[in-house]
Design a protein around this motif. Structure first.
Motif, short mmCIF file in Angstrom:
data_model
loop_
_atom_site.label_atom_id
_atom_site.label_comp_id
_atom_site.label_asym_id
_atom_site.label_seq_id
_atom_site.Cartn_x
_atom_site.Cartn_y
_atom_site.Cartn_z
N LYS A 146 1.09 4.18 -2.79
CA LYS A 146 0.82 5.57 -2.43
C LYS A 146 2.01 6.50 -2.72
CE LYS A 146 -0.88 8.51 1.29
NZ LYS A 146 -1.34 8.58 2.68
N TYR A 198 -9.73 6.48 -2.79
CA TYR A 198 -10.37 7.78 -3.02
C TYR A 198 -9.44 8.75 -3.72
CZ TYR A 198 -14.38 6.21 -0.36
OH TYR A 198 -15.48 5.52 0.05
N GLY A 199 -8.13 8.60 -3.51
CA GLY A 199 -7.18 9.46 -4.20
C GLY A 199 -7.17 9.19 -5.68
N GLU A 207 -4.34 0.74 10.33
CA GLU A 207 -3.57 1.63 9.43
C GLU A 207 -3.78 1.25 7.98
OE1 GLU A 207 0.93 3.43 8.94
OE2 GLU A 207 0.72 1.38 9.66
N ALA A 223 -8.22 3.06 1.85
CA ALA A 223 -9.24 4.09 1.58
C ALA A 223 -8.61 5.31 0.93
CB ALA A 223 -9.94 4.48 2.87
N ASP A 224 -7.45 5.72 1.42
CA ASP A 224 -6.74 6.89 0.90
C ASP A 224 -6.33 6.66 -0.55
OD1 ASP A 224 -5.65 9.45 1.13
OD2 ASP A 224 -3.66 8.66 1.61
N CYS A 268 0.83 -1.21 0.00
CA CYS A 268 0.00 0.00 0.00
C CYS A 268 0.86 1.26 0.00
CB CYS A 268 -0.93 0.02 1.21
SG CYS A 268 -2.37 -1.03 1.03
N LYS A 269 1.93 1.24 0.78
CA LYS A 269 2.79 2.43 0.84
C LYS A 269 3.57 2.61 -0.45
CE LYS A 269 2.84 3.12 5.75
NZ LYS A 269 3.55 3.09 7.02
N PHE A 310 -7.05 2.57 6.51
CA PHE A 310 -6.94 3.99 6.14
C PHE A 310 -6.11 4.17 4.87
CE2 PHE A 310 -8.25 4.67 10.56
CZ PHE A 310 -9.17 5.71 10.39
N LEU A 311 -5.04 3.38 4.74
CA LEU A 311 -4.20 3.47 3.54
C LEU A 311 -4.97 3.06 2.29
CD1 LEU A 311 -0.76 2.01 4.70
CD2 LEU A 311 -1.11 4.24 3.65
#
Length: 199
Positions: A137, A193-194, A183, A189-190, A133-134, A186-187
């Motif tokens: 992102k 939606y991003g 965590e 979802a971020d 995920c990171k 949230f990642l």
């Protein structure tokens, strides 16, 4: 929680700065002898097998292997920067070993029935999700940040077990499994939606 995380990150980056200065001289010697950062990273990769075999049965030896891993981890990045051979491939290899070195330790503990296999599996799944995920992102720049501070707590627990024979692994794994799960939600979802907003 945010203040605690920021405090931990400040300590982490201060440690990285100190490490770079400490390893400057041995790194120059390695460069002079044609030892590349990738060679050092591959040695760290091979250390995963002995740490897996010793984490549960010989914790003191596992701790020494962990110290060697930290030492080599400090060297490879400094060698890459001083020799101007830093690359995306090298950084990805280094960051992957950094974050996956915890997995053979946890598997070794499961092998010797020192931790719950269920919490161990949940922890490792969440570590992998967190890692990917990171990367989704932040891209390769994600390598500048610690993916999970949990590994340091597990390393500390290994030291405590090696010195005092106190088994705190399950407590640590339960806490970090839950923390990383939240965590990761949230990642995800971020990221979702991003990307949706950028279309």
């Amino acid at each position: 929680m945010k203040k605690v995380k920021n405090f931990c990150l400040r300590i982490y980056f201060a440690g990285m700065e100190w490490r770079n200065g400490f390893f400057a001289r041995p790194s120059k010697w390695l460069i002079k002898n044609h030892i590349s950062a990738d060679m050092i990273s591959l040695v760290r990769l091979f250390l995963m097998l002995p740490v897996f075999l010793t984490a549960g049965s010989m914790p003191k030896l596992a701790f020494l292997i962990l110290l060697l891993n930290f030492f080599l981890d400090g060297l490879d990045g400094v060698v890459a920067r001083l020799s101007h051979t830093a690359s995306i491939r090298g950084r990805a290899l280094d960051v992957s070993i950094d974050n996956f070195f915890i997995i053979p330790i946890v598997l070794g503990l499961v092998l010797y029935n020192l931790v719950s296999p269920i919490w161990s599996a949940l922890y490792m799944v969440n570590i992998l999700i967190n890692y990917f995920c990171k990367y989704l992102k932040f891209g390769i720049e994600a390598g500048k940040y610690p993916f999970s501070l949990s590994k340091y707590f597990i390393y500390l627990t290994l030291i405590i077990y090696a010195i005092w024979n106190w088994n705190l692994y399950d407590v640590i794994l339960i806490f970090w499994s839950v923390f990383l799960f939240i965590e990761n939600l949230f990642l995800i979802a971020d990221i979702y939606y991003g990307r949706k907003n950028s279309v």
